[in-house]
Design a protein around this motif. Structure first.
Motif, PDB file in Angstrom:
ATOM      1  N   UNK B  35       0.850  -1.190   0.000  1.00 45.07           N
ATOM      2  CA  UNK B  35       0.000   0.000   0.000  1.00 45.07           C
ATOM      3  C   UNK B  35       0.889   1.245   0.000  1.00 45.07           C
ATOM      4  N   UNK B  36       0.600   2.174  -0.890  1.00 38.62           N
ATOM      5  CA  UNK B  36       1.445   3.364  -1.001  1.00 38.62           C
ATOM      6  C   UNK B  36       0.726   4.649  -0.590  1.00 38.62           C
ATOM      7  N   UNK B  37      -0.582   4.605  -0.543  1.00 36.95           N
ATOM      8  CA  UNK B  37      -1.308   5.831  -0.206  1.00 36.95           C
ATOM      9  C   UNK B  37      -2.710   5.489   0.251  1.00 36.95           C
ATOM     10  N   UNK B  57      -4.500   2.957  -2.220  1.00 34.49           N
ATOM     11  CA  UNK B  57      -3.717   2.730  -3.433  1.00 34.49           C
ATOM     12  C   UNK B  57      -2.527   1.849  -3.120  1.00 34.49           C
ATOM     13  N   UNK B  58      -2.353   0.815  -3.931  1.00 34.25           N
ATOM     14  CA  UNK B  58      -1.135   0.026  -3.852  1.00 34.25           C
ATOM     15  C   UNK B  58      -0.383   0.243  -5.156  1.00 34.25           C
ATOM     16  N   UNK B  62      -5.743   0.777  -7.345  1.00 32.18           N
ATOM     17  CA  UNK B  62      -6.396   1.715  -6.438  1.00 32.18           C
ATOM     18  C   UNK B  62      -7.790   1.174  -6.185  1.00 32.18           C
TER      19      UNK B  62
END
Lengths: 525, 123, 451
Positions: B35-37, B57-58, B62
């Protein structure tokens, strides 16, 4: 005799033979012979340097109303020799069609003829302004008109909108024409049917035009399920969006039946033209019953991809949709010559304007040169060779890899990751290992209908020898994966300018521009 | 006494009185990858059951997070802004997304218990 | 056919290897009634023949370099150093794909990262994307982005926004429920334009779209507009159609604009009859995940070395499909390369000089034309383009100037095609490529044409 002992040694010293080239000490500079570690322009340039000689503007009374830019900007400049070096070095870290085979499915990475570049640069094309009086640009209008004629004849369609800037823009053009036509008919249809294997732009575009997307089922052999489609048709269906050949590389053989059923139900048929390379000169989409289709001139007509654009997406329209084409278009002028129709007044039904000017003229000249070079006979050969090459590769790889669908492929062929099952190697690792073997990877993980998809499109501009070399590399890699040589894949690419990059960290804390090091950081060094 | 429910969209909600804490399941974060966000809702915003509340979001995808119940947001997990990786490391604890004041606990009736969710994701 | 490597022998052998005797067997799934239709087009031609035919078409156009030339209106003729064309013709750039494989695309990715930094610096924004199709489509994308951020529907188009840009916004929002308001043009009165914009901003407003220098060449006080917009939690989208102006003028980002879009053609890219051009797009860091288009970001490889990747790609259509931030796939990669190469050559010193040279020449021309009977200059402020009110129909005068071998500017009626009250207005642009001789020729011929 006289003995001259001053020549240089020409043999290979014993210590230089054998051994692992990757081992041994790293270089002091970080460079690796021809491959240079190149800094950013902000690191190697200076705010005081310029590579352009310009006349001094001198002192004069300005008319900038007090909005003068007085603060330092922080842009750096490079001298001309260093600009040439910087970009030459950067270019050497790129793979292009000029480098080698580019098996990217659905992307049609074919040879880009240099004649096209030469023609696009003729001052009569490159150095004319979009708003010059029409009689000073008759040759340019003729290029647009002639290209439009070729594209309409190749598709057997009534009209064309030339202005869309790229494939997705062409899709938008086609779907807006459909929406406008429905509105004109006084209908509120809102559903657009899109197969699950479709390119992601299709649903994105449909939603952008205010439609709702419903997914179309596929049959086990990788094509649209006609019975299921017919069951979904109804008074709310505005359109169907299909790619043909589809994104699995298969021709939708029931396409005429599909078109008839959609028309019967009062809907329109949008065809995604991304894969037109399989058909050009051989099959006309208009004969299959479509209402709209965009071209990707940067795919089918060999205009350069340029590392991600510029593209160009002229969109052909059927008789039913032609009245709704956006401005501008070229038409015959009263009294001879050509004129640009550029206004939506006078009660015409054009749905609007898609871009400030007339479209990608620089791509039109290239595409026209490409089409004229091939002609009717050569374009048919393009489609035939594109399909032949994909079939040849498919047959060559069938022993080592698993093909998703049995049916005969057209210009591209879809494999999945079943042959990698239990090897510990995945599609990504397999593709990255292909980089080490000197090839650009194939399209991966698309379409979504295949597990670990690998979509391969060799194009017609590859020779049999280069196809054989590609099949050899793929086969050997498949054998290596099955033999458990996982290190070949886990660390791949090992020989590229960089190893695998941490995209997770990059996305979590995006660094999107260069920031000069803080002064204290410099002091600490 | 807290109870935990699961949705078919791979979210969990821990209910304590009329407050629910919502996050995504271990299974969901495994599917998403890194997961980035995480885009979180604003406190005091109101949502109906099934509304899009948040986005995760990964690198691969998303995905939307839907409100498992109707209600008002009373807190969000600000830490995820700096450390979205917490969703991977501790999805059902430190990686919670938001707390919601539940309008009607009847909304919980069509959610699953832990065993039913395990059955759903075991195929 | 010179682009196809196979010999007939190759084809025969390959077909034989596939176990078929004719290539049409490979097209077995195509309905027979649609295969091999006769197409009414000519057969293939040699390189020499194609070159000759295309050169003949090119010769039917009057190229800008061959006459005194004053056209602008969103496309500007600047001198592009020879180095730029060398760089973009390097095959590794020209024939590369979108850099989805970062290990073998560092060339493209690094120049995009450098480009983003230059663009953000020029526009005065915190971040910028890796380019869009052109200024007009970037403007439309900015309006959609403001809608996503503010969740409001009302977008206000300033009266000085390029007419075609306003048309593109109108087209893109035609089938959405956005409410777009178009303000009246004020060809001679930028203060009236500014006031009209401010008067329109209310609690429903998502954004105001303001061009400066505007379509008529006037410079607007964006700071004042930004403050008014922010007071109502609306966004200011600033539009720049002549990016060289930012070498002389305070950038919109520094004046408070939330999104800045620009047409970047002026640097590195030729006129090309309107395309391909280059959309520039910058915004605030906090909006980066709502920003359309591709972006390159810094990353580290497995050995810890610096590199670049396309990032934030989950917003794109190939992953989000119907939830994507926009339906755009391509950027304008090669045009961005031309831009960044030209700007690297110029540097800050060169850009400032270039901008002031453009401005000085425009001032010079203004002084010359102000003395021509029947000509009224409408601008007090301008960069390298201003508006004339002529005694006669501007389109007619432009045609008359063609007879005298002068391309004298762009009639406003070609940009505002739905209006009848702008027929006497002519936009005149001057760049560093225009000589004193050219200017004197225009003044002389204009005087005669108007007489």
């Amino acid at each position: 005799m006289t003995m001259n002992r001053q020549g240089r040694p020409t043999g290979v010293p014993e210590a230089a033979t054998g051994g692992d080239t990757a081992a041994g000490p790293a270089t002091f500079t970080g460079h690796k012979a021809l491959e240079r570690d190149e800094g950013l322009i902000f690191e190697i340039g200076s705010p005081a340097v310029t590579g352009v000689d310009l006349e001094d503007p001198g002192d004069f009374e300005t008319a900038l109303g007090g909005f003068e830019r007085t603060e330092p900007m922080g842009l750096t400049g490079l001298s001309e020799p260093h600009v040439v070096r910087h970009y030459t070095r950067l270019s050497q870290k790129n793979y292009g069609i000029d480098t080698g085979l580019f098996p990217l499915g659905s992307c049609t990475m074919k040879h880009n003829p240099r004649l096209n570049e030469k023609i696009a640069r003729l001052p009569g094309f490159a150095d004319i302004h979009p708003m010059q009086p029409e009689r000073t640009v008759q040759g340019a209008l003729e290029v647009i008109d002639t290209l439009a004629d070729w594209l309409c004849k190749l598709t057997n369609m009534a009209a064309i909108a030339m202005s869309p800037k790229a494939g997705a823009h062409g899709e938008l053009c086609g779907m807006m024409a459909i929406r406008a036509a429905l509105e004109h008919r006084g209908e509120q249809r809102r559903t657009v049917l899109v197969p699950e294997s479709a390119h992601g732009t299709n649903p994105a575009t449909a939603v952008f035009c205010g439609f709702q997307v419903k997914t179309l089922a596929s049959t086990e052999d990788g094509r649209v399920d006609v019975a299921a489609l017919k069951a979904q048709l109804g008074p709310d269906v505005a359109a169907i969006m299909l790619t043909n050949p589809n994104t699995c590389g298969l021709f939708e053989k029931d396409i005429q039946e599909i078109a008839a059923a959609v028309h019967e139900a009062g809907g329109y048929f949008y065809c995604d033209g991304a894969n037109f390379n399989a058909l050009i000169g051989k099959v006309r989409p208009g004969d299959l019953g479509i209402d709209a289709m965009h071209f990707n001139l940067h795919k089918t007509c060999s205009t350069p991809h340029g590392g991600g654009g510029p593209g160009s997406g002229p969109t052909v329209l059927s008789e039913a949709l032609a009245p709704f084409a956006p401005v501008p278009w070229v038409e015959k002028a009263v009294g001879g010559g050509l004129r640009l129709k550029a206004t939506v007044r006078d009660g015409n039904t054009a749905f609007g304007r898609m871009t400030a000017f007339h479209g990608q003229m620089g791509m039109f000249t290239r595409a026209l040169a490409y089409l004229m070079s091939h002609g009717r006979d050569g374009l048919r050969l393009v489609a035939e060779d594109a399909v032949l090459n994909a079939n040849y590769v498919a047959a060559g790889l069938d022993k080592a890899m698993t093909r998703t669908y049995k049916a005969r492929p057209m210009h591209e062929v879809l494999f999945d990751d079943r042959f990698l099952k239990g090897t510990g190697v995945d599609t990504l690792g397999f593709a990255k290992a292909l980089i080490d073997e000197g090839f650009h990877p194939m399209t991966m993980y698309f379409p979504l209908v295949a597990s670990g998809a690998m979509l391969i499109e060799p194009t017609e501009t590859e020779s049999r020898r280069s196809l054989d070399e590609f099949v050899f590399a793929m086969t050997k890699l498949a054998e290596a994966a099955k033999a458990g040589e996982t290190e070949r894949f886990d660390q791949a690419p090992r020989f590229a300018p960089l190893k695998r990059l941490d995209e997770t960290a990059a996305a979590r804390k995006p660094v999107l521009r260069y920031e000069p090091p803080a002064p204290y950081a410099q002091a600490a060094e | 006494m807290t109870e935990i429910y699961f949705s078919k969209d791979h979210e969990w909600i821990k209910v304590d009185g009329d407050e629910g804490t919502v996050g995504i399941t271990t299974h969901a974060q495994e599917q998403l990858g890194d997961v980035v966000f995480v885009e979180l809702p604003e406190v005091d915003a109101e949502f109906a059951k099934g509304d899009e509340v948040a986005v995760v979001e990964s690198v691969k995808a998303a995905s939307e997070i839907y409100a498992p119940v109707s209600g008002t947001i009373i807190a969000v997990n600000e830490v995820l802004g700096e450390e979205p990786g917490k969703v991977n490391a501790s999805p059902e604890d430190d990686g919670w997304f938001f707390k919601i004041k539940i309008n009607d606990k009847g909304d919980l009736s069509d959610l699953m218990g832990e065993d039913a969710y395990k059955d759903l994701t075991s195929d | 056919m010179r682009y196809l490597p196979h010999t007939q022998e190759d084809r025969r052998e390959m077909l034989a290897a596939l176990g078929v005797d004719h290539v049409d067997a490979l097209f077995e799934d195509v309905p027979a009634n649609a295969l091999n239709a006769d197409i009414d087009l000519p057969d293939h031609q040699s390189e020499m023949q194609v070159e000759r035919a295309m050169a003949r078409l090119a010769a039917k156009n009057v190229d800008a370099g061959s006459v005194p030339f004053f056209c602008g209106a969103g496309a500007y003729r600047h001198h592009v150093p020879a180095t730029v064309d060398y760089v973009i013709q390097r095959g590794e750039f020209l024939t590369a794909y979108t850099p989805y494989q970062p290990e073998i695309s560092q060339g493209t990715l690094q120049y995009l990262f450098e480009f983003q930094t230059q663009v953000a610096t020029l526009l005065g924004t915190e971040v910028a994307n890796a380019s869009m199709w052109d200024g007009s489509t970037a403007t439309a994308e900015a309006v959609l982005m403001a809608r996503r951020i503010t969740r409001r529907k009302k977008a206000v188009m300033a009266g000085g926004l390029h007419g075609h840009y306003a048309d593109v916004v109108g087209t893109v929002t035609r089938f959405t429920d956005d409410a777009v308001t178009y303000l009246e043009p004020e060809p001679a009165d930028p203060d009236a334009e500014t006031q009209a914009i401010i008067d329109q901003i209310d609690d429903e407003t998502s954004c105001v779209v303001v061009q400066s220098p505007n379509m008529f060449g006037h410079l607007l006080d964006l700071k004042r507009i930004a403050e008014a917009a922010h007071a109502k939690k609306a966004l200011l989208i600033a539009v720049v159609t002549e990016v060289v102006s930012l070498g002389a003028i305070t950038p919109p980002g520094d004046q408070g604009a939330d999104i800045v879009v620009a047409e970047g053609q002026s640097l590195g890219n030729g006129l090309n009859f309107g395309g391909p051009y280059l959309g520039l797009f910058g915004t605030r860091q906090k909006y980066v995940r709502q920003m359309p288009g591709r972006v390159a970001g810094e990353a580290r490889d497995a050995d810890g070395r610096r590199g670049f990747v396309l990032t934030l790609s989950t917003r794109e259509q190939h992953i989000r499909r119907e939830k994507a931030t926009s339906n755009i796939c391509t950027n304008s990669g090669l045009c961005a390369l031309a831009f960044t190469t030209h700007l690297s050559l110029l540097g800050e010193v060169g850009l400032r000089k270039l901008a002031m040279l453009n401005h000085r020449k425009a001032v010079e021309l203004r002084d010359l034309l102000a003395g021509v009977p029947g000509v009224e200059v409408l601008n007090e402020t301008f960069f390298n383009e201003f508006t004339l009110r002529l005694r006669r129909d501007a389109a007619y005068i432009v045609e008359a100037l063609v007879e005298r071998d002068v391309l004298g500017g762009v009639p406003v009626s070609r940009l505002l095609t739905k209006r009848d009250d702008v027929d006497e207005l002519l936009l005149v642009a001057v760049t560093e490529t225009v000589t004193r001789d050219d200017m004197e020729t225009l003044a002389r011929e204009l005087r005669e044409a108007l007489a």
